[in-house]
Scaffold this motif. Structure first.
Motif, PDB file in Angstrom:
ATOM      1  N   LEU A   1       4.366  21.879  15.830  1.00  0.00           N
ATOM      2  CA  LEU A   1       3.593  20.951  16.653  1.00  0.00           C
ATOM      3  C   LEU A   1       2.332  21.614  17.200  1.00  0.00           C
ATOM      4  CD1 LEU A   1       6.158  18.735  18.583  1.00  0.00           C
ATOM      5  CD2 LEU A   1       5.271  18.577  16.262  1.00  0.00           C
ATOM      6  N   GLN A   2       2.395  22.923  17.428  1.00  0.00           N
ATOM      7  CA  GLN A   2       1.175  23.619  17.845  1.00  0.00           C
ATOM      8  C   GLN A   2       0.218  23.747  16.660  1.00  0.00           C
ATOM      9  OE1 GLN A   2       3.138  27.099  19.504  1.00  0.00           O
ATOM     10  NE2 GLN A   2       2.459  26.510  21.560  1.00  0.00           N
ATOM     11  N   LEU A   3       0.771  24.027  15.496  1.00  0.00           N
ATOM     12  CA  LEU A   3      -0.094  24.158  14.317  1.00  0.00           C
ATOM     13  C   LEU A   3      -0.818  22.854  14.019  1.00  0.00           C
ATOM     14  CD1 LEU A   3       2.102  26.333  11.913  1.00  0.00           C
ATOM     15  CD2 LEU A   3       0.055  27.031  13.177  1.00  0.00           C
ATOM     16  N   GLN A   4      -0.136  21.720  14.266  1.00  0.00           N
ATOM     17  CA  GLN A   4      -0.807  20.455  13.932  1.00  0.00           C
ATOM     18  C   GLN A   4      -2.004  20.205  14.846  1.00  0.00           C
ATOM     19  OE1 GLN A   4      -0.921  17.290  15.535  1.00  0.00           O
ATOM     20  NE2 GLN A   4       0.266  17.874  17.324  1.00  0.00           N
ATOM     21  N   VAL A   5      -2.016  20.825  16.019  1.00  0.00           N
ATOM     22  CA  VAL A   5      -3.182  20.666  16.884  1.00  0.00           C
ATOM     23  C   VAL A   5      -4.415  21.311  16.246  1.00  0.00           C
ATOM     24  CG1 VAL A   5      -4.134  21.217  19.168  1.00  0.00           C
ATOM     25  CG2 VAL A   5      -1.768  20.489  18.959  1.00  0.00           C
ATOM     26  N   LEU A   6      -4.182  22.276  15.355  1.00  0.00           N
ATOM     27  CA  LEU A   6      -5.296  22.924  14.651  1.00  0.00           C
ATOM     28  C   LEU A   6      -5.639  22.185  13.359  1.00  0.00           C
ATOM     29  CD1 LEU A   6      -4.210  26.613  15.292  1.00  0.00           C
ATOM     30  CD2 LEU A   6      -6.168  25.431  16.311  1.00  0.00           C
ATOM     31  N   SER A   7      -5.159  20.970  13.249  1.00  0.00           N
ATOM     32  CA  SER A   7      -5.468  20.177  12.055  1.00  0.00           C
ATOM     33  C   SER A   7      -5.742  18.742  12.479  1.00  0.00           C
ATOM     34  CB  SER A   7      -4.280  20.207  11.079  1.00  0.00           C
ATOM     35  OG  SER A   7      -3.188  19.485  11.623  1.00  0.00           O
ATOM     36  N   GLU A   8      -6.200  17.939  11.551  1.00  0.00           N
ATOM     37  CA  GLU A   8      -6.378  16.512  11.782  1.00  0.00           C
ATOM     38  C   GLU A   8      -5.369  15.772  10.915  1.00  0.00           C
ATOM     39  OE1 GLU A   8      -8.310  15.174  13.887  1.00  0.00           O
ATOM     40  OE2 GLU A   8     -10.242  16.211  14.006  1.00  0.00           O
ATOM     41  N   VAL A   9      -4.796  14.716  11.461  1.00  0.00           N
ATOM     42  CA  VAL A   9      -3.942  13.853  10.650  1.00  0.00           C
ATOM     43  C   VAL A   9      -4.834  12.745  10.089  1.00  0.00           C
ATOM     44  CG1 VAL A   9      -2.023  12.230  10.669  1.00  0.00           C
ATOM     45  CG2 VAL A   9      -1.918  14.312  12.057  1.00  0.00           C
ATOM     46  N   GLN A  10      -4.901  12.664   8.785  1.00  0.00           N
ATOM     47  CA  GLN A  10      -5.657  11.581   8.166  1.00  0.00           C
ATOM     48  C   GLN A  10      -4.679  10.652   7.448  1.00  0.00           C
ATOM     49  OE1 GLN A  10      -8.326  12.247   4.664  1.00  0.00           O
ATOM     50  NE2 GLN A  10      -9.862  11.213   5.937  1.00  0.00           N
ATOM     51  N   THR A  11      -4.743   9.383   7.825  1.00  0.00           N
ATOM     52  CA  THR A  11      -3.841   8.394   7.232  1.00  0.00           C
ATOM     53  C   THR A  11      -4.611   7.574   6.206  1.00  0.00           C
ATOM     54  OG1 THR A  11      -2.506   8.284   9.226  1.00  0.00           O
ATOM     55  CG2 THR A  11      -2.369   6.406   7.722  1.00  0.00           C
TER      56      THR A  11
ATOM     57  N   TYR B   1       0.849  -1.185   0.000  1.00  0.00           N
ATOM     58  CA  TYR B   1       0.000   0.000   0.000  1.00  0.00           C
ATOM     59  C   TYR B   1       0.887   1.236   0.000  1.00  0.00           C
ATOM     60  CZ  TYR B   1      -4.168  -2.724   0.893  1.00  0.00           C
ATOM     61  OH  TYR B   1      -5.215  -3.595   0.766  1.00  0.00           O
ATOM     62  N   VAL B   2       0.411   2.290  -0.681  1.00  0.00           N
ATOM     63  CA  VAL B   2       1.037   3.597  -0.505  1.00  0.00           C
ATOM     64  C   VAL B   2       0.327   4.212   0.690  1.00  0.00           C
ATOM     65  CG1 VAL B   2       1.405   5.869  -1.483  1.00  0.00           C
ATOM     66  CG2 VAL B   2       1.582   3.842  -2.934  1.00  0.00           C
ATOM     67  N   ASN B   3       1.051   4.405   1.766  1.00  0.00           N
ATOM     68  CA  ASN B   3       0.433   4.874   3.008  1.00  0.00           C
ATOM     69  C   ASN B   3       0.939   6.284   3.293  1.00  0.00           C
ATOM     70  OD1 ASN B   3       0.484   5.436   5.942  1.00  0.00           O
ATOM     71  ND2 ASN B   3      -0.498   3.444   6.105  1.00  0.00           N
ATOM     72  N   TYR B   4       0.005   7.223   3.338  1.00  0.00           N
ATOM     73  CA  TYR B   4       0.415   8.601   3.626  1.00  0.00           C
ATOM     74  C   TYR B   4      -0.478   9.200   4.696  1.00  0.00           C
ATOM     75  CZ  TYR B   4      -3.332   9.470   0.214  1.00  0.00           C
ATOM     76  OH  TYR B   4      -4.525   9.474  -0.467  1.00  0.00           O
ATOM     77  N   SER B   5       0.113  10.084   5.472  1.00  0.00           N
ATOM     78  CA  SER B   5      -0.654  10.835   6.467  1.00  0.00           C
ATOM     79  C   SER B   5      -0.621  12.285   6.047  1.00  0.00           C
ATOM     80  CB  SER B   5      -0.027  10.696   7.850  1.00  0.00           C
ATOM     81  OG  SER B   5      -0.066   9.353   8.263  1.00  0.00           O
ATOM     82  N   ARG B   6      -1.800  12.843   5.857  1.00  0.00           N
ATOM     83  CA  ARG B   6      -1.859  14.232   5.445  1.00  0.00           C
ATOM     84  C   ARG B   6      -2.550  15.021   6.546  1.00  0.00           C
ATOM     85  NH1 ARG B   6      -6.461  15.842   2.204  1.00  0.00           N
ATOM     86  NH2 ARG B   6      -8.259  14.690   2.958  1.00  0.00           N
ATOM     87  N   VAL B   7      -2.151  16.271   6.704  1.00  0.00           N
ATOM     88  CA  VAL B   7      -2.869  17.093   7.663  1.00  0.00           C
ATOM     89  C   VAL B   7      -3.958  17.831   6.919  1.00  0.00           C
ATOM     90  CG1 VAL B   7      -1.047  17.355   9.366  1.00  0.00           C
ATOM     91  CG2 VAL B   7      -1.173  18.959   7.472  1.00  0.00           C
ATOM     92  N   ARG B   8      -5.137  17.841   7.515  1.00  0.00           N
ATOM     93  CA  ARG B   8      -6.236  18.565   6.905  1.00  0.00           C
ATOM     94  C   ARG B   8      -6.915  19.411   7.975  1.00  0.00           C
ATOM     95  NH1 ARG B   8     -11.224  14.603   5.573  1.00  0.00           N
ATOM     96  NH2 ARG B   8     -12.219  15.213   7.498  1.00  0.00           N
TER      97      ARG B   8
END
Lengths: 488, 279
Positions: free
Chosen positions: B254-264, B125-132
């Motif tokens: 790391l603070q900015l990522q709290v304002l996003s969701e990680v979708q894998t 699988y091509v597995n990626y985690s993107r922030v949205r």
């Protein structure tokens, strides 16, 4: 639809039992592991632990009270300066050792886990235990590279982590929580689930065998009250919880205003979307894996099947034929596909939901290749058709081998129905059309999307949910973030 | 005879429009020059309307190209810089605010590159985690941080693709109003950034009980009892609360990522990839 003869497999697939023969000493008593020493715990707190596939007692477990939790937290606090002060490489070497030692004791862990949890040996042997070792191996290598996981900024650990794990993947969840916390330099107080304490005792032996400095990991057994003592302890900096959404809410409320950070890996009601242009037999496999793996005791279980209306009858026919080949029974038999429900309590919950599903108008279908054993707690793979989005069994997490079947006509409707949930943990999408796969996958409000697959896990792959499924990730680079902060 | 100064009415900025509060509440704040500003005090219902607007606008905002969002943030820096001399704050604050927007303009098409990962899993699988984007953020900047605090919240929330409702303190009405005027002439789509004046604590309470808000952003040292109350409310819906000490430095990744969701995403990499099933 082409008519097929009904498969009458009961009796036709009788395989000679292939019992796992590896001898393992099951701990007769599970106490606590505090400051590098095993303790029996207080006798007045002992409760018994059942083998879910026989209903017979396995031994006793101690419940840690506030005093013992306090001792564990003090040990973790005392160990923190030394552990976080180690060079990343040295810390990582301890984790590598743990991974290696787990690999060497893989079969011990798998057998004990199957006896304690009731899940098939095939799963513990091929999935849970190798993945648990894999998590330590993966995060071991991060320990000396943490600034590369934070956009190049120097980072520091949070301090003492209080970690609470569920009974559905006992050793795997211990690894998911401990490995990233330790790699980033935190020390831990961790509580196994009250119905599955055994593999944690083996882990304590392993931590001892590899010479992990005392106090870096402390294990306390017990029920929710022990968990509450961890959550409410004033010297905990971070709570990481995997479990139900209602308990997650309670924990978040308890730590409000305390400054404690949290990771919540909570429930789900994940959709498995099958388009008409999917490779149907593979989709059937994925649906089976999605809901029947680990008897459906999986937070990300694909418990809502969304099948395109035009192929519903054909797909359900294939699915039922496949279900009728699943062997339910002795979890220690290597041929077993479906093991035991973990506890009488969970058995009652699943039965209650099945009854409710029928009362609300659903049509019940259950099947397997053989009858369930007489002793122990068993639920045959279950389908509920003729259900609607507002039905309880479609909205609420059942945590058992129960699949609700819904249909859709267009990709938009599939996305809308999949997202129509208070949860947002995972989803599956099945199609052979790439553009549709990407567009649907990216519109689903869930933390993990499996495209032409389901229930796959990897140490490098972040796992965790959105909305009422919680926040924070475990696995991958994102799994480091909840345990560290940038030095500002 | 001295010239009579004109008073000013400060209106809420909701969905790209300057509006009075539906509540009719107005606070008259003397400016000390024989002049009064009348600040529209946002209400619970105003907030509800703003959440609707932000929710609606957010989809379009995060659907824009990252390059375009960067240009819009940069445009806001230009608009603010153009009126920097007239802003009711110190020169240092105005300059820092403009520079902060430039900082965030540059992040728009890079932060996802820093936070997203391609994950080497052991299956085909091509597995990626993107922030949205998370969705709708309600932010209460610390009044002590001045214009920089407001702009920091705007930058952090919008650069991650979120819609925002900025709750400013009534005492800073003129400053926040000047910011809304810059926002209005920038290219931000209507509804992406909404600005309220009023009682921050009261409005945060309303936001905490609104079910369609995805995150709270609290800057500065709010009283412990207030934070506890807010966090208890938000625990019920597992809403995340991001606490920021000060706006002196921009949010780190790391603070900015709290304002996003990680979708894998596990994307099957080969034709007719198996289901990974061992059954």
């Amino acid at each position: 639809m082409q008519e097929r003869p009904e498969l009458k497999l009961s009796g036709a697939l009788d395989l000679a039992p292939a019992l796992e023969s590896h001898k393992v000493k099951v701990p007769e008593h599970c106490g606590h592991y505090i400051d590098g020493a095993l303790r029996l715990g207080k006798p007045e707190t002992y409760f018994s632990n059942l083998n879910p596939s026989t209903g017979m007692p396995l031994g006793t477990v101690a419940a840690a009270d506030e005093e013992e939790v306090d001792q564990a937290v003090k040990a973790a606090r005392a160990a923190f300066p030394g552990w976080s002060g180690l060079s990343g490489l040295e810390r990582g070497k301890y984790l590598f050792r743990i991974a290696r030692r787990m690999q060497e004791r893989e079969r011990d862990l798998a057998v004990v886990e199957t006896i304690d949890n009731g899940k098939p040996i095939r799963e513990t042997r091929d999935i849970d235990v190798p993945l648990a070792a894999g998590h330590f191996f993966y995060y071991a290598g991060w320990a000396d590279k943490l600034e590369y996981a934070s956009g190049g900024k120097p980072v520091r650990p949070l301090g003492v982590a209080g970690q609470i794990v569920p009974w559905n993947f006992p050793i795997l969840m211990l690894a998911w929580k401990l490995a990233p916390a330790l790699a980033t330099g935190n020390t831990c107080v961790i509580k196994p689930a009250e119905t599955t304490p055994l593999s944690a005792m083996l882990l304590a032996e392993i931590l001892d065998e590899v010479g992990l400095p005392k106090g870096v990991v402390n294990i306390v057994n017990g029920p929710g009250t022990t968990g509450a003592a961890i959550v409410n302890h004033p010297d905990i900096d971070k709570i990481s919880f995997t479990g139900s959404t209602p308990v997650g809410r309670m924990i978040m409320k308890s730590i409000a205003g305390s400054g404690k950070k949290a990771t919540m890996e909570l429930g789900g009601k994940s959709a498995n979307i099958v388009f008409a242009d999917a490779a149907l037999d593979q989709a059937v496999e994925g649906v089976v894996t999605g809901i029947f793996m680990n008897q459906g005791h999986v937070c990300c279980a694909g418990s809502r099947l969304l099948v395109e209306e035009s192929i519903k009858d054909e797909f359900l026919a294939r699915l039922k034929r496949r279900i009728l080949t699943l062997k339910i029974g002795d979890p220690l038999d290597k041929n077993t596909d479906i093991g035991a429900i973990n506890s009488p309590k969970q058995f009652a919950t699943v039965q209650r939901y099945i009854k409710l599903g029928v009362e609300e108008g659903g049509t019940l279908w259950q099947g397997a290749a053989c009858d369930a054993p007489d002793e122990g707690f068993w639920v045959l793979p279950t389908l509920l058709t003729d259900v609607h989005p507002s039905d309880t069994v479609v909205r609420e997490e059942i945590f058992g081998p129960v699949l609700s079947v819904l249909t859709f006509r267009t990709p938009d409707e599939a996305v809308q129905k999949a997202n129509n949930s208070e949860y947002g943990l995972a989803a599956g999408v099945w199609s052979e059309k790439t553009s549709k796969l990407f567009s649907v996958a990216h519109r689903l409000n869930a933390g993990v999307i499996w495209v032409n697959g389901y229930n796959m896990f990897d140490p490098a792959s972040p796992f965790g949910g959105m909305r009422h499924s919680g926040f924070g990730r475990e696995g991958g680079v994102a799994g480091l973030w909840p345990y560290m902060e940038v030095v500002r | 005879m001295s010239r009579l100064r004109i008073d000013k009415t400060l209106k809420l900025y909701v969905n790209g429009k300057f509006i009075r509060s539906e509540s009719g509440r107005v606070l008259a704040v003397p400016t000390g020059e024989g002049r009064v500003v009348n600040v529209a005090m946002g209400s619970k219902k105003d907030l509800r309307n703003a959440v609707l607007a932000a929710r609606k606008a957010q989809g379009g905002w995060c659907g824009k190209t990252a390059y375009n969002r960067g240009q819009i943030l940069y445009r806001l820096a230009e608009m603010l810089d153009g009126r920097a001399d007239a802003l009711p704050t110190t020169k240092a604050d105005a300059e820092a605010a403009v520079d902060r927007l430039v900082h965030y303009a540059g992040w728009a098409d890079k932060i996802t590159q820093v936070l997203s990962t391609l994950n080497p899993v052991s299956q085909t699988y091509v597995n990626y985690s993107r922030v949205r984007a998370l969705g709708v953020v309600v932010a209460a900047p610390d009044p002590k941080d001045g214009l920089l605090g407001m702009v920091e919240a705007i930058g952090a929330a919008t650069v991650m693709g979120n819609g925002l409702i900025l709750l400013t303190d009534a005492a800073q009405g003129e400053l926040a109003a000047a910011l809304t005027e810059a926002l209005h002439t920038s290219d931000f789509p209507s509804g992406v950034v909404n600005v309220f004046f009023g009682d921050q604590a009261e409005l945060l309470g309303h936001a905490s009980r609104h079910d369609d808000v995805d995150a709270l952003y609290l800057a500065g040292a709010a009283p412990a009892a207030v934070v506890k109350g807010l966090e208890e409310e938000n625990a019920l819906v597992l809403r995340r609360v991001l606490k920021v000490a000060s706006a002196a430095k921009p949010a780190d990744p790391l603070q900015l990522q709290v304002l996003s969701e990680v979708q894998t995403v596990w994307m099957s990499a080969y034709e007719s990839a198996g289901g990974g099933s061992a059954y």
